[in-house]
Scaffold this motif. Sequence first.
Motif, PDB file in Angstrom:
ATOM      1  N   ILE A  90      32.551  10.085  14.102  1.00  0.00           N
ATOM      2  CA  ILE A  90      32.126  11.173  13.219  1.00  0.00           C
ATOM      3  C   ILE A  90      30.665  10.915  12.886  1.00  0.00           C
ATOM      4  N   ASN A  91      29.856  11.978  12.914  1.00  0.00           N
ATOM      5  CA  ASN A  91      28.463  11.786  12.522  1.00  0.00           C
ATOM      6  C   ASN A  91      28.295  12.039  11.021  1.00  0.00           C
ATOM      7  N   PRO A  92      27.176  11.609  10.444  1.00  0.00           N
ATOM      8  CA  PRO A  92      26.979  11.737   8.997  1.00  0.00           C
ATOM      9  C   PRO A  92      26.916  13.178   8.481  1.00  0.00           C
ATOM     10  N   ARG A  93      26.873  14.144   9.380  1.00  0.00           N
ATOM     11  CA  ARG A  93      26.905  15.554   8.984  1.00  0.00           C
ATOM     12  C   ARG A  93      28.316  16.135   9.060  1.00  0.00           C
ATOM     13  N   GLY A  94      29.272  15.291   9.463  1.00  0.00           N
ATOM     14  CA  GLY A  94      30.670  15.715   9.462  1.00  0.00           C
ATOM     15  C   GLY A  94      31.195  16.221  10.788  1.00  0.00           C
ATOM     16  N   GLU A  95      30.430  16.076  11.860  1.00  0.00           N
ATOM     17  CA  GLU A  95      30.929  16.523  13.159  1.00  0.00           C
ATOM     18  C   GLU A  95      31.779  15.423  13.782  1.00  0.00           C
ATOM     19  N   LEU A  96      32.984  15.792  14.159  1.00  0.00           N
ATOM     20  CA  LEU A  96      33.881  14.867  14.846  1.00  0.00           C
ATOM     21  C   LEU A  96      33.610  14.975  16.337  1.00  0.00           C
ATOM     22  N   TYR A  97      33.208  13.879  16.940  1.00  0.00           N
ATOM     23  CA  TYR A  97      33.012  13.853  18.384  1.00  0.00           C
ATOM     24  C   TYR A  97      34.354  13.570  19.044  1.00  0.00           C
ATOM     25  N   ASN A  98      34.608  14.241  20.155  1.00  0.00           N
ATOM     26  CA  ASN A  98      35.865  14.034  20.865  1.00  0.00           C
ATOM     27  C   ASN A  98      35.653  14.266  22.359  1.00  0.00           C
TER      28      ASN A  98
END
Length: 147
Positions: A90-98
Amino acid sequence: MQIWVDADACPKAVKEILFRVAERTTILTTLVANQFLQTPPSRYIKFLQVKSGYDVADNEIVKRLIAGDLVITADIPLAYEVIEKGGHAINPRGELYNQENIKDRLSMRDFMDTLRSSGIDTGGPATLHSRDIQAFANQLDKFLAQQ
């Protein structure tokens, strides 16, 4: 599951959220950085200082990561390696990488890097706002609830 934090560039507000989450969930949270970072006293919060150098902290996270662990990072190549190893990011802006989005993010990052290398000013990342911090907290809570 353990939470790993690519802590050198991690915003203070995100670290504070992670400190509260570690205590509330009793999930071991390890901050990895090449400079000393103050952490609150807790049996669930650890700090690992690594040598200075390009990608030293990233490589240490990947080395220690096991499938199912969560990594907090804005570094897309690190997120790619985490996903490839069976982890989550998860990046600090709230995007979940998958698996569905990481290759597109990596391609765009590489394209922008090529532009910068050729002298084109692409600007930097947008300023982190309170809505970004809230999005991070929400995504983290959602992710942990699914575990």
